[in-house]
Design a protein around this motif. Structure first.
Motif, mmCIF file in Angstrom:
data_model
loop_
_atom_site.group_PDB
_atom_site.id
_atom_site.type_symbol
_atom_site.label_atom_id
_atom_site.label_comp_id
_atom_site.label_asym_id
_atom_site.label_seq_id
_atom_site.Cartn_x
_atom_site.Cartn_y
_atom_site.Cartn_z
ATOM 1 N N GLN A 55 24.440 16.048 13.398
ATOM 2 C CA GLN A 55 23.526 17.022 13.986
ATOM 3 C C GLN A 55 23.896 17.240 15.458
ATOM 4 O OE1 GLN A 55 19.381 15.917 13.991
ATOM 5 N NE2 GLN A 55 18.864 17.876 13.032
ATOM 6 N N LYS A 56 24.001 18.520 15.864
ATOM 7 C CA LYS A 56 24.315 18.811 17.250
ATOM 8 C C LYS A 56 23.028 18.857 18.042
ATOM 9 C CE LYS A 56 28.626 21.483 16.723
ATOM 10 N NZ LYS A 56 29.259 22.808 16.979
ATOM 11 N N ILE A 57 22.967 18.007 19.100
ATOM 12 C CA ILE A 57 21.792 18.025 19.973
ATOM 13 C C ILE A 57 22.137 18.892 21.185
ATOM 14 C CG2 ILE A 57 20.186 16.621 21.345
ATOM 15 C CD1 ILE A 57 20.017 15.805 18.473
ATOM 16 N N SER A 58 21.460 19.999 21.349
ATOM 17 C CA SER A 58 21.729 20.865 22.505
ATOM 18 C C SER A 58 21.123 20.244 23.752
ATOM 19 C CB SER A 58 21.092 22.238 22.265
ATOM 20 O OG SER A 58 19.679 22.106 22.340
ATOM 21 N N LEU A 59 21.596 20.721 24.911
ATOM 22 C CA LEU A 59 21.034 20.242 26.182
ATOM 23 C C LEU A 59 19.534 20.528 26.226
ATOM 24 C CD1 LEU A 59 21.392 19.153 29.116
ATOM 25 C CD2 LEU A 59 21.857 21.512 29.797
ATOM 26 N N THR A 60 19.129 21.689 25.756
ATOM 27 C CA THR A 60 17.698 22.047 25.767
ATOM 28 C C THR A 60 16.884 21.031 24.977
ATOM 29 O OG1 THR A 60 18.256 24.380 25.965
ATOM 30 C CG2 THR A 60 16.037 23.863 25.169
ATOM 31 N N ARG A 61 17.330 20.736 23.750
ATOM 32 C CA ARG A 61 16.583 19.774 22.919
ATOM 33 C C ARG A 61 16.583 18.398 23.574
ATOM 34 N NH1 ARG A 61 17.755 17.973 16.585
ATOM 35 N NH2 ARG A 61 16.510 16.048 16.710
ATOM 36 N N TYR A 62 17.730 18.016 24.127
ATOM 37 C CA TYR A 62 17.841 16.700 24.802
ATOM 38 C C TYR A 62 16.822 16.606 25.933
ATOM 39 C CZ TYR A 62 19.934 13.432 28.206
ATOM 40 O OH TYR A 62 20.147 12.432 29.127
ATOM 41 N N LEU A 63 16.720 17.656 26.747
ATOM 42 C CA LEU A 63 15.802 17.623 27.901
ATOM 43 C C LEU A 63 14.344 17.594 27.435
ATOM 44 C CD1 LEU A 63 17.619 20.180 30.242
ATOM 45 C CD2 LEU A 63 17.538 17.691 30.518
ATOM 46 N N VAL A 64 14.026 18.364 26.392
ATOM 47 C CA VAL A 64 12.647 18.371 25.860
ATOM 48 C C VAL A 64 12.288 16.992 25.315
ATOM 49 C CG1 VAL A 64 11.193 19.264 23.999
ATOM 50 C CG2 VAL A 64 12.589 20.842 25.365
ATOM 51 N N GLU A 65 13.198 16.405 24.553
ATOM 52 C CA GLU A 65 12.907 15.100 23.943
ATOM 53 C C GLU A 65 12.861 13.989 24.993
ATOM 54 O OE1 GLU A 65 14.516 15.902 19.391
ATOM 55 O OE2 GLU A 65 15.803 14.743 20.776
ATOM 56 N N LYS A 66 13.675 14.122 26.034
ATOM 57 C CA LYS A 66 13.662 13.110 27.104
ATOM 58 C C LYS A 66 12.361 13.251 27.909
ATOM 59 C CE LYS A 66 17.421 10.819 29.583
ATOM 60 N NZ LYS A 66 17.600 9.789 28.578
ATOM 61 N N GLN A 67 11.948 14.474 28.108
ATOM 62 C CA GLN A 67 10.702 14.710 28.849
ATOM 63 C C GLN A 67 9.543 14.085 28.075
ATOM 64 O OE1 GLN A 67 9.868 18.873 29.251
ATOM 65 N NE2 GLN A 67 7.979 18.574 30.385
ATOM 66 N N ARG A 68 9.573 14.285 26.757
ATOM 67 C CA ARG A 68 8.495 13.779 25.888
ATOM 68 C C ARG A 68 8.552 12.242 25.850
ATOM 69 N NH1 ARG A 68 9.765 16.023 20.484
ATOM 70 N NH2 ARG A 68 9.372 18.057 21.426
ATOM 71 N N ALA A 69 9.771 11.707 25.808
ATOM 72 C CA ALA A 69 9.927 10.247 25.576
ATOM 73 C C ALA A 69 9.579 9.435 26.811
ATOM 74 C CB ALA A 69 11.358 9.968 25.154
ATOM 75 N N ASP A 70 10.200 9.791 27.950
ATOM 76 C CA ASP A 70 10.012 8.870 29.091
ATOM 77 C C ASP A 70 9.532 9.580 30.350
ATOM 78 O OD1 ASP A 70 13.633 8.654 29.197
ATOM 79 O OD2 ASP A 70 12.258 10.248 29.778
ATOM 80 N N GLY A 71 9.145 10.838 30.234
ATOM 81 C CA GLY A 71 8.495 11.497 31.362
ATOM 82 C C GLY A 71 9.334 11.593 32.617
ATOM 83 N N LEU A 72 10.656 11.361 32.479
ATOM 84 C CA LEU A 72 11.515 11.433 33.681
ATOM 85 C C LEU A 72 11.890 12.865 34.014
ATOM 86 C CD1 LEU A 72 13.960 8.404 33.246
ATOM 87 C CD2 LEU A 72 12.353 8.780 35.120
ATOM 88 N N ILE A 73 11.523 13.791 33.141
ATOM 89 C CA ILE A 73 11.943 15.178 33.366
ATOM 90 C C ILE A 73 10.719 16.079 33.298
ATOM 91 C CG2 ILE A 73 13.530 16.999 32.669
ATOM 92 C CD1 ILE A 73 15.271 15.014 31.352
ATOM 93 N N PRO A 74 9.950 16.145 34.392
ATOM 94 C CA PRO A 74 8.807 17.077 34.415
ATOM 95 C C PRO A 74 9.277 18.512 34.151
ATOM 96 C CG PRO A 74 8.839 15.671 36.375
ATOM 97 C CD PRO A 74 10.132 15.449 35.659
ATOM 98 N N GLY A 75 8.372 19.378 33.777
ATOM 99 C CA GLY A 75 8.732 20.746 33.377
ATOM 100 C C GLY A 75 9.626 21.472 34.364
ATOM 101 N N GLN A 76 9.274 21.406 35.663
ATOM 102 C CA GLN A 76 10.069 22.130 36.661
ATOM 103 C C GLN A 76 11.483 21.565 36.768
ATOM 104 O OE1 GLN A 76 8.568 22.735 40.578
ATOM 105 N NE2 GLN A 76 7.254 24.419 39.938
ATOM 106 N N LEU A 77 11.611 20.244 36.602
ATOM 107 C CA LEU A 77 12.943 19.647 36.690
ATOM 108 C C LEU A 77 13.751 20.033 35.456
ATOM 109 C CD1 LEU A 77 14.970 17.856 38.158
ATOM 110 C CD2 LEU A 77 13.955 15.866 37.026
ATOM 111 N N ARG A 78 13.072 20.126 34.306
ATOM 112 C CA ARG A 78 13.776 20.550 33.086
ATOM 113 C C ARG A 78 14.297 21.968 33.266
ATOM 114 N NH1 ARG A 78 12.252 22.862 28.176
ATOM 115 N NH2 ARG A 78 10.020 22.476 28.370
ATOM 116 N N LEU A 79 13.464 22.829 33.839
ATOM 117 C CA LEU A 79 13.903 24.209 34.096
ATOM 118 C C LEU A 79 15.101 24.199 35.043
ATOM 119 C CD1 LEU A 79 13.676 27.294 34.038
ATOM 120 C CD2 LEU A 79 11.908 27.119 35.814
ATOM 121 N N LEU A 80 14.990 23.402 36.114
ATOM 122 C CA LEU A 80 16.086 23.316 37.103
ATOM 123 C C LEU A 80 17.390 22.943 36.410
ATOM 124 C CD1 LEU A 80 15.889 21.437 40.516
ATOM 125 C CD2 LEU A 80 17.896 21.348 39.068
ATOM 126 N N LEU A 81 17.365 21.900 35.582
ATOM 127 C CA LEU A 81 18.599 21.420 34.948
ATOM 128 C C LEU A 81 19.148 22.453 33.965
ATOM 129 C CD1 LEU A 81 17.574 17.688 34.471
ATOM 130 C CD2 LEU A 81 19.192 18.626 36.137
#
Ligand code: P6P
Length: 339
Positions: free
Chosen positions: A6-32
């Motif tokens: 399964q190919k994990i896109s950067l978008t999915r990776y950032l969403v799942e990381k945000q959900r999992a450990d909260g290190l990527i708040p919404g604005q930072l996810r948008l930035l990346l």
């Protein structure tokens, strides 16, 4: 589809990381995501080369006094235009701009500060050797109204995200938000970055060093000692032979070290003794040092951990030694003995 294919896109990776450990708040996810999209555009421009009329120099110099390549300016403009409207940034700083770029009033201001070397390794552009974009993200201090240069002058330990995109045989984005280093390869057919390596680890030992040997006579004694011992090989104090690489694109040399270990050095030298080194602290040394530490390596200026250095100027330079932990510790020891 089987998990391993399964190919994990950067978008999915950032969403799942945000959900999992909260290190990527919404604005930072948008930035990346915006920075990654900008890197895709820069990659397209780089790949066109002569066909795109983007090679050669512009008739200008940057704040470093270096002749700017057309692609330096293009890459800088791509990053500015991609990021200024999103509402995630208060300001940006770039190797190619004398002062900070405050997000124009016509756009909402955000809480992040973005610094970048838009195209590192410019001397390699016209000879088709790998180059890259390096970026670092800080949070704007909330104790001061507006945004000024002083807000950027934070130690590298304050970074909330850092990474680079290397434009080589593959276009690869390497990223950390503080819990390991992951790598994404650009799938040009899909037009998206796909997760291709997770939790990169740098071997603690190495037989490979990267330095510009033509400067050897200008180094101080600890650096001369370290390199002399590497060159002495099996018969010398190190008891093993070493290999040398120098691509003259920090992104490419650091990427190799993340992939297979090694030590990268651009030390102070006596050609311009008033300068601490050639490389810039805020948008070259700090992001690369954090990536290297997050991958189990180390990064020093010979005397101090680079990430602990408190910047005094936006374009401050620093002596850099980073990579396999045991080699960096040896370099630190040699500098301490001299002191
Ligand atoms: P030299 C590129 O200009 C850069 O800033 C780094 O990417 C690279 O490691 C270094 O300078 C190369 O410097 O003196 O070997 O050309």
């Amino acid at each position: 589809m089987a998990q391993q294919q399964q190919k994990i896109s950067l978008t999915r990776y950032l969403v799942e990381k945000q959900r999992a450990d909260g290190l990527i708040p919404g604005q930072l996810r948008l930035l990346l995501e915006v920075v990654a999209r900008a890197c895709k555009s820069i990659s397209q421009a780089v790949n066109k080369g002569a066909l795109g009329g983007v090679l050669g120099t512009a008739e200008s110099e940057n704040v470093q006094g270096e002749i700017q390549k057309k692609l330096d300016i293009i890459a800088n403009e791509v990053l500015i235009e991609a990021n200024e409207w999103g509402g995630h940034l208060a300001a940006m700083a770039s190797e190619e701009m004398d002062s900070i770029y405050v997000v124009p009033n016509r756009y909402p201001q955000g809480e992040y500060l973005l610094m970048f070397d838009p195209l590192d390794g410019s001397s390699n552009i016209d000879v088709n050797v790998s180059i890259g974009t390096i970026f670092s993200v800080l949070k704007k201090p909330d104790d001061t109204p507006g945004v000024q240069e002083a807000d950027f002058l934070q130690a590298g330990t304050q970074q909330v995200a850092a990474g680079y995109c290397i434009y080589g045989p593959q276009t690869t984005l390497v990223l950390t938000v503080g819990n390991g280093v992951d790598m994404f390869t650009l799938d040009r057919e899909q037009g998206s970055f796909v997760l291709t390596q997770q939790d990169i680890q740098i071997p603690a030992d190495t037989k490979e060093f990267a330095i510009n040997m033509s400067n050897q006579r200008h180094w101080d004694e600890p650096m001369k000692r370290y390199i002399d011992e590497c060159l002495a090989g099996k018969e010398g104090p190190r008891g093993k032979d070493f290999n040398m690489r120098w691509i003259a694109s920090m992104v490419a040399d650091v990427h190799r070290i993340l992939m297979r270990g090694g030590v990268f050095m651009y030390p102070w030298d006596k050609r311009e003794p008033e300068k601490a080194g050639k490389l810039r602290l805020m948008y070259e040394a700090n992001p690369m040092s954090w990536l290297v530490e997050q991958a189990g390596g180390a990064a020093t200026n010979g005397k101090q951990r680079i990430l602990d250095l408190k910047p005094t100027k936006l374009h401050e330079r620093v002596s850099v030694m980073l990579g396999s932990r045991n080699e960096v510790e040896r370099l630190t020891q040699y500098h301490a003995e001299k002191a």
